[in-house]
Each structure stands twice: as C-alpha cells, then as structure tokens.
Design an enzyme around this catalytic site. Structure first.
Site, short mmCIF file in Angstrom:
data_model
loop_
_atom_site.label_atom_id
_atom_site.label_comp_id
_atom_site.label_asym_id
_atom_site.label_seq_id
_atom_site.Cartn_x
_atom_site.Cartn_y
_atom_site.Cartn_z
N GLU A 201 0.45 -1.05 -0.14
CA GLU A 201 0.17 0.43 -0.09
C GLU A 201 0.87 1.46 -0.29
O GLU A 201 0.80 1.52 0.85
CB GLU A 201 -0.88 -0.07 1.11
N GLU A 316 -5.90 -8.43 -0.45
CA GLU A 316 -6.63 -7.42 0.68
C GLU A 316 -7.58 -7.33 0.33
O GLU A 316 -8.23 -6.83 -0.53
CB GLU A 316 -5.66 -6.46 1.99
#
Ligand code: BGC
Length: 380
Positions: A201, A316
């Site tokens: 991320e 995710e």
C-alpha cells in the site's frame, strides 16, 4: 557522493528530454577545466527501464493462478514487534490454513523495524532467520507464500508507530533498497512457490512518480540475485485499483500486479479504531448498490490486466469484526465471486485478528467466514 547519485540520474534523464537547465548543469560530469569537480558516482541502485513492460511470462501466470484462494497472516510480523498486536505466528495457523484448503499465505513483515537505522542497514540476523523458518514451514505445506514489506511508515511519510526505528529522512530509499538486497539474497534459493511483494500500500510520500522510480530500483536489486523470481508490484493510493493507470511496470515479464479492495469502506471499516474519524456502526451489507461498489474496483483491475497483459491478484479484502457477522459472510462470499469471475486470485485479510477467519482463542475457524471463502454453498 552515494546519496546524490539518484539526483544525477534524474537530471541526466531530464537532459535527454529537454534543454539543459542551470540546475542540471552540474550533473553533466567532471570537466578537465574544473579540477574541483569529482567524477559522478555510479548509481548503486539503478532503476530498471519501465518504458515498455512486455507482458507476463507463463511463470508469472502460473504463480498468479497458484495463489488461488489465500489468507493473510496479518497483525503478526507487521506489528512493531511480533506479539505487540497480540498475535504471534504459530504452527497452529500454518497447519489450519493448509488443512482448511487455502493455497497461499501472504506474510506481511515490518522489516524496517528489524533493521539498523544507519548504513549498511543490516537486518537483524535472528529476525531474518525467524522469517525464513516461517516461510519454510509454509512452503513445506505446499502453500504459495507472498513475502512482502509492510508498514515502513516513514517511507510513506507517515508518523512512525510507537517503538518504530527512527531513520534519517535522506536515507529512507537507500535503506528500503538495501533491505530488499538482503531479503532477496536470503531467499534466493527458495523455489517458485515464493513470491516477493515489493511494498504494501504505497501512499503519501510515495507519489506515483516516486513509487514508479523506487519500484524499478527495487526490482533491479532483486533481479541481481533472483533473476526469474515472480515479484508483485501494486499501485499507489494504498494499492487502489483506480491508481493502476499511474503504475509503470518495469520491463520485466515475471511480475504480478496487486490491488486491495475494501469497498464499501463504510461497511468494511465501521468502528475500525485506526480510521479517523471512526466510522459509525450499524452499516449492513450488501444491497445492489453495495454489490456494485465492491465489484467496481475489480472490474477496473480486470480491464487493466487485459489491456496490459499482466495477472492481477487481490492481496487484501475483508470486513472488520464490528460489522454484523451475517453481513460479513455475505460480503466475503460476494467479493470472492466478484474476483474469481474476473480471473483474479486473492488473499483474505486476515487469519486471526480483527477480521479473522480463525478464532485463536477457540482454536477453530469461524465457519461462516471460512465457508464464504472456501465453501461451495451459494451466497447466503
Ligand atoms: C493494514 C492493516 C489493516 C488492514 C485493513 C492493511 O493493509 O496493514 O493494519 O488492518 O489493511 O485496514
């Protein structure tokens, strides 16, 4: 001179494109007329070219398919130290994940907190050996493993967590690359079920331009010792599918692209303490509008994958424990179907913490969530 080398490279690239400016003039190398100038240092971590990614190899496609249905071992090794968030990697979780039928485990690791702050940025050998032994246990079960770097907070420009190692801001990137040098060296002989993921991320300080450059340097580092290992790279904005358009892959075929998807965020993250302001409770799932919302990023990813010829992995997704369980189960099954119907393999967030498919106190799976991920029953 080492630390100014990237500036020199960027100026040289700029010079190739536009007329020389006074600022870049100093980067053109030594002049025999100017004995005060030093020769330019070699760039220790040159970026791979990223102007023409060739499309994925058969090996990358096989690894992406092999990841199949997986689970994240979250809140364990990416905590400031293992156990700081209440969870340790246990053989129990390795055994349970494999016997339930998961085919892969994503292993988030906060390498930055186990690495010396200053050059040569050595990773703690005991920690490296510990991660290696966990990776070995997972691989021995026949699982694919996605080994990543997670929560190097300062790299994103975020405030470090309590207990994080403090790093000179000028050294963040060099340290990131040197950590990868060590991980790549350590795991170079592991088989093709081990996939590296360069960074979880990226956001904040890691703008698209900055991340495209840093990822191209990191892949160059990895390729020195792992010439063909499959590596995962995700876009900025927390691996958002909407940021795929700004991702420039290095010119390398052994790549998988990864995105995360927590839409609808007001459902999945209701009551999550790390979101500010904390989102109100009581949001159920999944209306037709919410189903569209959860599928939209995956449709963006599917189109990007088709246009760019690389497989996409959903690294995710999940709904936090503050949502009602009926909605969580429904959301989980719908997300799984939305990914799989688009040829996207996935890793559920996560095993045994606040999103957990497994109850670590009861030592059993939460059957509704497990079946939503792995079962054959229709959407509840
Ligand atoms: C973060 C976790 C967080 C999860 C869901 C992950 O990428 O690392 O700390 O729980 O996203 O928000």
């Amino acid at each position: 001179m080492r630390s100014i080398a990237p500036t020199i490279v960027r100026c040289i690239l700029a010079l190739a494109l536009v007329a020389a400016t006074a600022r870049c003039g100093k980067a053109q190398g030594p002049s025999s007329l100017d004995p005060g100038n030093e020769p330019p240092a070699a760039d220790p971590f040159p970026p791979m070219a990223n102007d023409h990614a060739p499309g994925a190899s058969a090996a990358a496609r096989a690894a992406a398919a092999g990841l199949a249905r997986g689970v994240n071992f979250g809140n364990m090794l990416e905590a400031p130290s293992e156990g700081a968030w209440g969870l340790w990697v246990r053989d129990e979780y390795v055994d349970a994940a494999a016997s339930a039928g998961f085919k892969s485990v994503r292993l988030p690791v906060r390498w930055s907190n186990h690495t010396a702050p200053g050059s040569p940025y050595g990773v703690d050998p005991a920690f490296m050996a510990h991660v290696d032994s966990i990776v070995g246990k997972l691989l021995d079960k026949g699982l694919y493993v996605v080994l990543n770097m997670h929560h190097y907070r300062a790299l994103d420009g975020d405030t470090p967590d309590a207990g994080d190692v403090t790093v000179d801001p000028a050294k963040l990137d060099e340290r990131f690359l040197t950590i990868w040098q060590q991980i790549a060296q350590r795991f170079r002989d592991r088989g093709d079920h081990l996939v590296f993921e360069l960074y979880n991320e990226p956001h904040g300080r890691l703008t698209a331009a900055k991340w495209n450059d840093l990822a191209a340097r990191a892949l160059g580092v990895v390729r020195k010792t792992n010439p063909t290992r499959v590596v995962m790279i995700g876009p900025v904005s927390w691996n958002s599918a909407d940021a795929l358009a700004s991702l420039r892959l290095p010119n390398d075929a052994n790549l998988i692209v990864t995105v995360h998807n927590y839409s609808p965020f007001n459902f999945t993250h209701q009551g999550a303490e790390w979101v500010s302001p904390v989102l109100p409770l009581g949001v159920t799932c999944c209306s037709a509008a919410q189903q569209n919302e959860l599928a939209a990023p995956l449709e963006t990813a599917r189109k990007w994958a088709a246009a760019n010829d690389y497989p996409v992995y959903l690294g995710e997704f999940g709904a936090y424990q503050k949502a009602d369980m009926t909605s969580r189960v429904r959301f989980t099954r719908l997300m799984r179907d939305a990914a799989e119907s688009r040829g996207i393999t996935w890793g559920y967030w996560e095993m045994a913490a606040g999103f957990g498919v497994y109850d670590p106190a009861a030592h059993t799976f939460r059957v509704g969530l497990r079946d939503a991920l792995l079962g054959s029953q229709p959407v509840p």
